[in-house]
Motif scaffolding. Sequence first.
Motif, short mmCIF file in Angstrom:
data_model
loop_
_atom_site.label_atom_id
_atom_site.label_comp_id
_atom_site.label_asym_id
_atom_site.label_seq_id
_atom_site.Cartn_x
_atom_site.Cartn_y
_atom_site.Cartn_z
N UNK A 1 -36.30 -26.56 54.96
CA UNK A 1 -37.86 -25.85 54.95
C UNK A 1 -37.57 -24.27 55.21
N UNK A 2 -36.33 -24.02 55.80
CA UNK A 2 -36.17 -22.57 56.27
C UNK A 2 -35.51 -22.14 54.82
N UNK B 1 -45.31 -32.43 59.51
CA UNK B 1 -43.96 -32.04 59.60
C UNK B 1 -43.89 -30.98 60.85
N UNK B 2 -45.28 -30.31 60.78
CA UNK B 2 -45.25 -29.14 61.80
C UNK B 2 -45.95 -29.70 63.21
N UNK C 1 -31.53 -21.86 61.33
CA UNK C 1 -32.21 -22.84 60.88
C UNK C 1 -33.62 -22.77 61.31
N UNK C 2 -34.07 -21.78 62.07
CA UNK C 2 -35.46 -21.93 62.48
C UNK C 2 -36.09 -20.41 62.48
N UNK C 3 -35.54 -19.64 61.57
CA UNK C 3 -36.06 -18.45 61.48
C UNK C 3 -35.87 -18.03 60.04
N UNK C 4 -36.92 -17.16 59.34
CA UNK C 4 -36.72 -16.77 57.94
C UNK C 4 -35.75 -15.56 57.81
N UNK D 1 -44.97 -22.99 58.20
CA UNK D 1 -43.41 -22.94 58.26
C UNK D 1 -43.06 -22.78 59.71
N UNK D 2 -43.63 -22.10 60.38
CA UNK D 2 -43.31 -21.64 61.89
C UNK D 2 -43.51 -23.04 62.87
N UNK D 3 -44.61 -23.74 62.19
CA UNK D 3 -44.76 -24.94 63.10
C UNK D 3 -43.81 -26.12 62.96
N UNK D 4 -43.45 -26.22 61.45
CA UNK D 4 -42.24 -26.86 61.05
C UNK D 4 -41.01 -26.53 61.84
N UNK D 5 -40.77 -25.34 61.76
CA UNK D 5 -39.61 -24.78 62.40
C UNK D 5 -39.47 -25.11 63.88
N UNK D 6 -40.51 -24.87 64.46
CA UNK D 6 -40.73 -25.09 65.91
C UNK D 6 -40.50 -26.78 66.46
N UNK D 7 -41.29 -27.41 65.38
CA UNK D 7 -40.96 -28.83 65.75
C UNK D 7 -39.63 -29.68 65.39
#
Length: 299
Positions: free
Chosen positions: A220-221, A141-142, A292-295, A197-203
């Motif tokens: 995921x976020x 997923x990432x 959506x892409x940041x904690x 997590x960062x890889x999933x958010x980026x993808x």
Amino acid sequence: MYFRFFKKRLVYIIAFLSFFSASVGTANASIFSEIRFEKPSKDSVIKILAIGNSFSDDALEYYLYGLAKAGGYKVIIGNLYIGGAPLELHVKNAQGDKEAYDYRKIGIDGSKQKFPKTSISKALADENWNYISFQQASPKSGLFETYVEPLPVLFNYVKEKATNPNVKYLWHQTWAYAQNSTHNGFASYNKDQMRMYNAIANASSKVKTLVPIDIVVPAGTAIQNARTKLGDVMTRDGYHLDLNVGRYTASCTWYEAIFKQNVVGNLYKPEKLSGADALIGQKAAHKAVKKPYKVSRIK
């Protein structure tokens, strides 16, 4: 005299242009507002289908129906399930029209049915779906490069077979593993939860460059947001979601992403979930839909 005449005309012209600009701006704002904040109707049945695996099972099959009902919506929820299925497997099954799925369906009355040995094409034809989601298997997923080849093929197949010309397509952003997870796929992220997590958010932020996804559901976020308050307790085995607050948080994210309604304050919660933890799940989901892409930290 001529100067006064010209000055008077200039005032009229400026006033007209200001009025015209304001009118156009208001019209455009109204149009964009309708596009951006379009909500499903409470007068019709909203039909949601996931082409997924156990992660769509966690996110959709248990609490989304209850949240929707409490919000005043009538829903039918379908999940095409193969445990651990990646995008490339969905493509093979689509191209071969293979009856490889356990098709789980929640009816408008909340009843649950299972239809083994179902193909993607058969499930697509079963209902006039309003929303259809895609997702990658959790270990990949990432890894955006794993999306590039199979996702457009799968998307085009589904678009061709879908019976609703106005269907909206979703991307299910899945979650990072627990820090102590023993899943083999965790090695791709150096067994580091935030790295995963960062890889999933980026993808997931780049998926729209491949196919015209309408909505990213940032589950995921939301899970990562909830971890800022509850700690690393959101999974039951290191990767599948906890049966209560984990699954509830993911379902809250789906609810708000689809229905465009703030989930905070929704009166539905699982019986075994405390009110305090339910509120944390709701807040985590709400903040995830906003970012959506940041904690976002939950207080």
